[in-house]
Scaffold this motif. Structure first.
Motif, short mmCIF file in Angstrom:
data_model
loop_
_atom_site.label_atom_id
_atom_site.label_comp_id
_atom_site.label_asym_id
_atom_site.label_seq_id
_atom_site.Cartn_x
_atom_site.Cartn_y
_atom_site.Cartn_z
N THR A 86 26.77 46.96 40.00
CA THR A 86 27.93 47.84 40.00
C THR A 86 28.51 47.94 38.60
OG1 THR A 86 28.45 47.16 42.24
CG2 THR A 86 30.21 48.19 41.00
N ALA A 87 28.78 49.17 38.17
CA ALA A 87 29.42 49.37 36.87
C ALA A 87 30.89 49.01 36.97
CB ALA A 87 29.27 50.83 36.45
N THR A 88 31.42 48.43 35.91
CA THR A 88 32.84 48.10 35.85
C THR A 88 33.40 48.61 34.54
OG1 THR A 88 32.45 45.93 34.85
CG2 THR A 88 32.58 46.03 37.26
N HIS A 89 34.72 48.77 34.51
CA HIS A 89 35.39 49.21 33.30
C HIS A 89 36.76 48.55 33.24
CE1 HIS A 89 37.96 51.87 30.83
NE2 HIS A 89 36.89 51.90 30.08
N SER A 90 37.15 48.15 32.03
CA SER A 90 38.48 47.60 31.80
C SER A 90 39.07 48.29 30.58
CB SER A 90 38.42 46.10 31.54
OG SER A 90 37.97 45.42 32.68
N ALA A 91 40.36 48.56 30.65
CA ALA A 91 41.10 49.11 29.52
C ALA A 91 42.36 48.26 29.38
CB ALA A 91 41.47 50.57 29.77
N SER A 92 42.68 47.88 28.14
CA SER A 92 43.84 47.02 27.97
C SER A 92 44.64 47.40 26.73
CB SER A 92 43.41 45.55 27.88
OG SER A 92 42.71 45.30 26.67
N VAL A 93 45.86 46.87 26.69
CA VAL A 93 46.76 47.17 25.59
C VAL A 93 47.75 46.01 25.46
CG1 VAL A 93 48.44 48.43 27.00
CG2 VAL A 93 48.23 48.97 24.58
N LEU A 94 48.16 45.73 24.23
CA LEU A 94 49.23 44.76 24.00
C LEU A 94 50.56 45.48 24.18
CD1 LEU A 94 47.95 42.76 20.91
CD2 LEU A 94 48.30 41.89 23.23
N CYS A 95 51.53 44.77 24.74
CA CYS A 95 52.82 45.39 25.03
C CYS A 95 53.94 44.41 24.65
CB CYS A 95 52.88 45.73 26.52
SG CYS A 95 54.33 46.64 27.00
N ARG A 96 55.03 44.95 24.13
CA ARG A 96 56.16 44.12 23.73
C ARG A 96 57.07 43.74 24.89
NH1 ARG A 96 56.05 47.82 19.21
NH2 ARG A 96 57.65 49.01 20.27
N THR A 100 45.97 43.35 35.46
CA THR A 100 46.26 41.98 35.09
C THR A 100 47.26 41.98 33.94
OG1 THR A 100 44.37 41.91 33.56
CG2 THR A 100 44.00 41.07 35.79
N VAL A 101 48.09 40.94 33.94
CA VAL A 101 49.07 40.73 32.88
C VAL A 101 48.78 39.36 32.28
CG1 VAL A 101 51.51 40.49 32.32
CG2 VAL A 101 50.79 42.12 34.09
N GLU A 102 48.61 39.31 30.98
CA GLU A 102 48.30 38.06 30.29
C GLU A 102 49.38 37.82 29.24
OE1 GLU A 102 44.90 36.61 27.17
OE2 GLU A 102 44.29 37.93 28.80
N PRO A 103 50.17 36.74 29.38
CA PRO A 103 51.21 36.47 28.39
C PRO A 103 50.62 36.32 26.98
CG PRO A 103 51.48 35.07 30.31
CD PRO A 103 50.14 35.75 30.45
N ASP A 104 51.35 36.79 25.99
CA ASP A 104 50.96 36.65 24.59
C ASP A 104 52.03 35.79 23.92
OD1 ASP A 104 49.91 36.88 22.05
OD2 ASP A 104 50.62 38.93 21.74
N ALA A 105 51.75 34.50 23.80
CA ALA A 105 52.73 33.55 23.28
C ALA A 105 53.17 33.89 21.85
CB ALA A 105 52.16 32.13 23.32
N ALA A 106 52.30 34.47 21.08
CA ALA A 106 52.63 34.78 19.69
C ALA A 106 53.74 35.81 19.56
CB ALA A 106 51.38 35.25 18.94
N THR A 107 53.78 36.76 20.50
CA THR A 107 54.77 37.83 20.39
C THR A 107 55.84 37.78 21.49
OG1 THR A 107 53.52 39.34 21.82
CG2 THR A 107 53.01 39.38 19.45
#
Length: 148
Positions: free
Chosen positions: A2-12, A88-95
């Motif tokens: 099965t083909a899969t696709h993911s698109a992501s972005v960093l957010c403030r 999915t939401v992944e915390p970004d500790a740096a920002t």
């Protein structure tokens, strides 16, 4: 396979703000090109319409707060929903912000044109999510910092 696709972005925005926004079925109608201008029909299900061909789409977002995920059960009728899209939401500790991602698996019933459209939509939709969240976070911060 099965083909899969993911698109992501960093957010403030904070991870919790992002999860709340992604899990809100009415907010879905502000960024999901295949389910525009959602309205609640009850039971956690919303109905919107595709900007491409105006066909109605029904969606039930299911939030998993512990995993910071939202599963979108999608279908052509409110009683025919299947878990097709995941956020999915992944915390970004740096920002103090987060990474937001949309994930899709190609259904057996999707032809090449439909799959390509879904892929391109998700690449744009993560940018719409980012813009909506950051605009909201900026407005909230301005309200808190406003002199009284």
């Amino acid at each position: 396979m099965t083909a899969t696709h993911s698109a992501s972005v960093l957010c403030r925005a904070s991870p919790q703000q992002a999860l709340d926004f992604l899990g809100d079925g009415l907010a879905l109608g502000q960024w999901a090109l295949g389910c525009w201008q959602t309205e609640s029909i009850g039971g956690g299900v919303v109905r919107g319409h595709s900007l491409f061909d105006d066909t109605p789409t029904w969606v039930r977002p299911v939030v998993d707060s512990a995993r910071l995920t939202v599963t979108y059960h999608v279908g052509g009728a409110p009683d025919a929903l299947a878990p097709r899209i995941h956020a999915t939401v992944e915390p970004d500790a740096a920002t103090g912000g987060c990474r937001i991602a949309l994930h899709a698996s190609r259904g057996a019933d999707m032809d090449d044109a439909r799959w390509l459209r879904l892929v391109r939509c998700h690449e744009l939709e993560v940018l719409l999510i980012q813009a909506r969240l950051e605009r909201s976070a900026t407005a909230y911060a301005a309200q808190i910092l406003k002199p009284r």
